[in-house]
Motif scaffolding. Structure first.
Motif, PDB file in Angstrom:
ATOM      1  N   GLY A   1       0.849  31.046  52.651  1.00 26.55           N
ATOM      2  CA  GLY A   1       1.733  31.390  51.542  1.00 26.55           C
ATOM      3  C   GLY A   1       1.708  32.875  51.281  1.00 26.55           C
ATOM      4  N   PRO A   2       2.483  33.301  50.310  1.00 28.26           N
ATOM      5  CA  PRO A   2       2.500  34.733  49.995  1.00 28.26           C
ATOM      6  C   PRO A   2       1.178  35.191  49.368  1.00 28.26           C
ATOM      7  N   ILE A   3       0.849  36.434  49.577  1.00 25.36           N
ATOM      8  CA  ILE A   3      -0.350  36.980  48.955  1.00 25.36           C
ATOM      9  C   ILE A   3      -0.023  38.310  48.300  1.00 25.36           C
ATOM     10  N   CYS A   4      -0.933  38.743  47.481  1.00 22.49           N
ATOM     11  CA  CYS A   4      -0.767  40.029  46.820  1.00 22.49           C
ATOM     12  C   CYS A   4      -1.903  40.928  47.295  1.00 22.49           C
TER      13      CYS A   4
ATOM     14  N   ILE B   1       3.996  41.959  46.870  1.00 19.45           N
ATOM     15  CA  ILE B   1       3.848  40.639  47.479  1.00 19.45           C
ATOM     16  C   ILE B   1       4.049  40.758  48.982  1.00 19.45           C
TER      17      ILE B   1
ATOM     18  N   ASP C   1       4.798  38.312  51.916  1.00 16.18           N
ATOM     19  CA  ASP C   1       5.135  36.930  52.226  1.00 16.18           C
ATOM     20  C   ASP C   1       4.404  36.449  53.465  1.00 16.18           C
TER      21      ASP C   1
ATOM     22  N   SER D   1      -4.380  35.371  46.189  1.00 12.94           N
ATOM     23  CA  SER D   1      -3.250  34.465  46.379  1.00 12.94           C
ATOM     24  C   SER D   1      -3.141  33.611  45.137  1.00 12.94           C
TER      25      SER D   1
END
Lengths: 303, 601
Positions: free
Chosen positions: A101-104, A137, A139, A176
């Protein structure tokens, strides 16, 4: 009622065995009473992990439970180095999110070694906003390229014998879902210090745009970084769409150690478009060593 | 260059250890938020269906279709008992609750954990539900406001026109003109121009609670279950309403099958022409909402297929000129349209859902444009009084906002956080102050929660404090606002792995709203992460014993059963006890996945 309860937990990875809880004791466990323990551990390896919990009680009765889980690689990090003529080293780090999934990316920083001073080129100078946009973000499967400029510290400017230099490590912290944190450090990044000999050539002045068949000139600096006086012979080799308008094979004035001279060279463009300046050959008259300087700059030729 | 070293924080590690169960728990935290407001009324679906029925203008219209009134009583009571906010919760509720449901399913799927990204699905849900709840709550409260302020002044035909307006496609417009011009009874249309729905579900749905009790406990216990079936109620809308109120959605679905058969739209009738009325379309709307609530997505999808794009001539009043006397507009309620637009996401067709939502949005915007250009909604030159025009604009703006909420939710669901944040920011920018500070704050807070979900704690903090800085001048709403802020603080602390602190915040929130299950569930999760598993179980069990009808909520049960599994070998017995409680207090709508009965069998 159970007495002398003893809890052990260890984590087994493909390469090592870690003791997470060693002998957690409780003298007496009443009916329905529990012995709770929360384990915190930073996973530092990928691959299969097995958590083994062992409970012993009373007179040596014991049982074990196994929990197996896979640790997958979260990020893919690739690095590239470019060494500029000025001795600055540019590091490009490609970070790809290979989680589901997306992470920061909360923190990406280059912790440099003593050899270099790092400047982070990933924020705009004016407002120090991130170049990656205002929503931080990354992706799934997306890649970001971070760029750093590493300037050698002063003492390194003179010729060093070291061939490989430790640049430092990349320290990445991301989060995340709901703040779940991840942390990754690369191993020490190394760049090969190219020993380019005693002579350096760098550009001082060059027009961006020139006109077809109109001569132009540029200025460059030739430095002697050795500890001896050097005498140089300059040769100019033929190029495709630019022709030299100078004398090739000329011997330049002597350069003292750690000093430099400035040279002005002339060219006439014979082809339009973006043209590379190449073909400068500097020869140390004493040692007969030749230094080649190709593709040192580009000019745009208009009609 | 290879990465050499990995570090991973405790939270994920925990999750690995406990395998999927733990993720469920974590999930729960999230899922619960959507309940935030619904906790007051344990019964979501009623509101769901009622909202379905309750178009903004319905309340004021004296000539509302019969089915609309089905849910009128509970509608009123919910307004009284829980005021605007809770009434509002289910404004978009179909979306809301289902998303949380999806979560429950996906958590199992998620049990194969990757290094850092497993909580994805479920926590996403939380965010979603939550932002949704807040959004919808407010919108609906505004809707309520809208009704109260303007409703009774309107005459019926004005209200009808406003509510039913729609812009037909060119092809449909031509067909409608032809229908209006033809002498009565002589006009026929090719099948391509007709909407021909039929019930797809062949057999009646069964009461799964009964089945489970029979299977896991015994027949004696099962025989004691008292639950309404479609045979126990009158075979009409009143009966349907009764079933829905008793949370017997499966029975209600069965009843709709029967009622639709009377319209020639029963089993196997798809593809055959039949006549539509306001009534039959409301029935379909109710049925598909129920199927969605029950997570029977593939059936809902199959049965919805003849409907979209809800633009066939036979879905307009003009098509039945003898019946409706030239009344303009579409028979399809706006909420039905929205439901069908959202539906594809549940069958893994998010792109289709986006497409449908945006095409609906474009028509709504066209209507607004017409209204602003001195035309009527559908672009015809009808004189509108200034006040009526204003009312129309208000209503259609409200609908525009509803669609945007759906888009936000869908984008969120697809983890397209950028899109969600973008649209939220647009909404904030165009935020009508009429909607009140509370709504405004909720929008800002929703952005904060999206950031939290995505892991950007700093930005989340920024938005939360932004939201906090708008003080509501209405004293009555303040406690609600504080509550939301406490939850935000709690989630923030939780995201920072500060479980003690998070617990304290949730506890404070719980004092403000003692019946709120979401908060209790969150508290339990914090306790678990602090190593106080026993206390977590006690907390949840207390909620169950003090208020079983509210407490027997799927997400709470899922957490409790997960805790039981962690705790001891007596998990199976404990679960049976819960199952008996469910059997005693609940209708057939509850999904028993949350009890995790199979795994241990």
């Amino acid at each position: 009622m159970i007495s002398d309860v003893n809890l052990k937990a260890e984590l087994q990875t493909s390469s090592q065995k870690l003791f997470l809880i060693d002998n957690r004791n409780k003298d007496l466990l009443k009916p329905k009473e529990t012995l709770d323990e929360v384990i915190h551990h930073e996973v530092k390896e990928i691959g299969t992990h097995i958590l083994i919990c062992e409970v012993m009680y009373s007179t040596g009765v014991s049982f074990r439970k196994f929990f197996k889980f896979q640790v997958l690689k979260p990020l893919d990090v690739k690095t590239k180095f470019y060494t500029a003529e000025s001795d600055d080293v540019y590091l490009e780090a490609q970070i790809q999110n290979i989680t589901a999934g997306p992470i920061c990316l909360e923190k990406v920083s280059l912790e440099s070694s003593d050899y270099f001073k790092v400047s982070d080129l990933n924020t705009f100078k004016e407002d120090s906003c991130s170049v990656f946009g205002n929503i931080n973000i990354l992706d799934k499967d997306a890649t970001r390229q971070y760029l750093y400029c590493l300037s050698p510290q002063q003492d390194l400017n003179s010729r060093s014998i070291v061939k490989t230099l430790n640049v430092g490590i990349l320290d990445i912290i991301w989060r995340s879902n709901l703040g779940e944190k991840g942390h990754l450090q690369t191993s020490t990044l190394q760049t090969i210090h190219v020993d380019r000999g005693d002579i350096r050539l760098s550009l001082l002045e060059l027009p961006n745009i020139v006109f077809l068949e109109n001569p132009f000139h540029f200025k460059c600096k030739i430095s002697n970084i050795s500890d001896q006086e050097i005498e140089i012979c300059i040769n100019l080799e033929e190029m495709k769409n630019l022709v030299w308008c100078d004398i090739s094979g000329k011997i330049l004035q002597k350069i003292f150690p750690s000093e430099h001279i400035e040279v002005q060279l002339h060219l006439v463009p014979l082809g339009v478009g973006l043209q590379e300046i190449s073909g400068i050959r500097l020869k140390d008259v004493t040692t007969q060593q030749c230094y080649e300087f190709d593709n040192i700059a580009e000019v745009f030729v208009l009609q | 260059m290879e990465t050499s070293q990995f570090e991973e924080n405790e939270k994920s590690l925990n999750t690995y250890f406990k395998d999927s169960t733990n993720s469920d728990i974590f999930d729960q935290i999230s899922k619960h938020n959507f309940m935030n407001d619904s906790a007051n009324n344990n019964d979501e679906v009623i509101k769901n269906v009622e909202t379905v029925v309750d178009q903004p203008v319905d309340n004021m219209s004296t000539k509302e279709p019969i089915i609309c009134r089905i849910f009128a009583p509970c509608n009123d009571s919910s307004i009284e008992s829980s005021k605007k906010v809770s009434e509002g919760t289910f404004f978009d509720m179909i979306g809301t609750s289902d998303k949380s449901l999806i979560t429950a399913l996906s958590s199992d799927y998620n049990s194969q954990i990757k290094l850092s990204s497993h909580n994805a699905n479920f926590s996403a849900e939380f965010q979603n539900d939550d932002s949704l709840y807040s959004l919808s709550a407010d919108i609906d409260s505004e809707k309520y406001f809208y009704n109260v302020s303007a409703g009774n002044l309107l005459n019926t035909s004005e209200g009808d026109r406003r509510r039913d307006a729609w812009i037909p496609s060119y092809r449909t417009r031509q067909a409608l003109l032809a229908a209006a011009g033809a002498p009565s009874g002589t006009f026929t249309l090719d099948k391509d121009f007709l909407t021909m729905p039929g019930v797809v579900l062949q057999e009646d749905m069964v009461d799964n609670v009964y089945e489970a009790v029979n299977h896991y406990v015994d027949g004696v216990e099962a025989a004691q279950r008292k639950v309404l079936t479609f045979n126990d109620v009158t075979q009409d809308e009143r009966g349907l309403r009764e079933l829905i109120q008793a949370e017997c959605y499966r029975a209600a679905v069965n009843l709709t099958s029967r009622l639709l058969t009377m319209y020639g739209q029963g089993v196997g009738r798809a593809g055959y022409s039949s006549q539509h009325t306001l009534h039959s379309i409301q029935l379909w709307f109710t049925r598909i909402s129920l199927l969605v609530k029950l997570r029977s997505w593939s059936i809902a999808w199959a049965e919805s297929e003849p409907w979209w794009d809800l633009d066939k001539p036979d879905l307009y009043f003009q098509f039945y000129s003898e019946l409706y006397g030239g009344r303009p507009g579409t028979i399809v309620p706006f909420s039905f349209r929205l439901l069908l637009a959202e539906l594809p996401q549940y069958v893994h067709k998010p792109q289709e859902a986006f497409k449908r939502l945006f095409s609906t949005l474009s028509v709504v915007r066209k209507i607004l444009q017409n209204l602003n250009n001195a035309l009527s909604e559908d672009g015809s030159h009808i004189e509108l009084k200034d006040q009526d025009r204003e009312e129309s604009i208000k209503l259609w703006k409200c609908r525009e906002t509803r669609i945007l909420h759906s888009v936000i939710n869908l984008a969120f669901q697809q983890k397209d956080y950028k899109l969600s944040i973008d649209i939220l920011q647009q909404l904030i920018k165009n935020c009508d102050h009429e909607y009140g500070v509370y709504y405004y704050k909720a929008l800002i807070s929703a952005i904060g929660r999206i950031y939290l979900q995505l892991g950007d704690l700093n930005s989340a903090k920024v938005w939360f404090s932004k939201s906090r800085s708008f003080k509501s001048n209405n004293q009555g709403k303040n406690s609600n606002v504080d509550f939301q802020e406490l939850i935000n603080d709690g989630l923030l602390a939780l995201s920072d792995n500060n479980y003690d602190k998070a617990y304290t915040y949730f506890q404070k929130a719980s004092i403000k709203d003692p019946t709120n299950i979401m908060v209790k569930n969150n508290m339990a999760v914090c306790l678990l992460y602090c190593g106080k598993q026993k206390e977590a179980v006690n907390l949840l069990e207390t909620v169950l014993s003090t208020n079983p009808t509210v407490g027997l909520h799927e997400s709470l049960l899922l957490n409790l059963c997960t805790l039981y599994e962690l705790e001891s070998s007596s998990a199976k017995e404990n679960k049976k006890t819960i199952l008996k409680m469910v059997s005693k207090y609940k209708g057939d709508a509850i999904s028993l996945h949350c009890l995790k009965l199979q795994e241990k069998e």
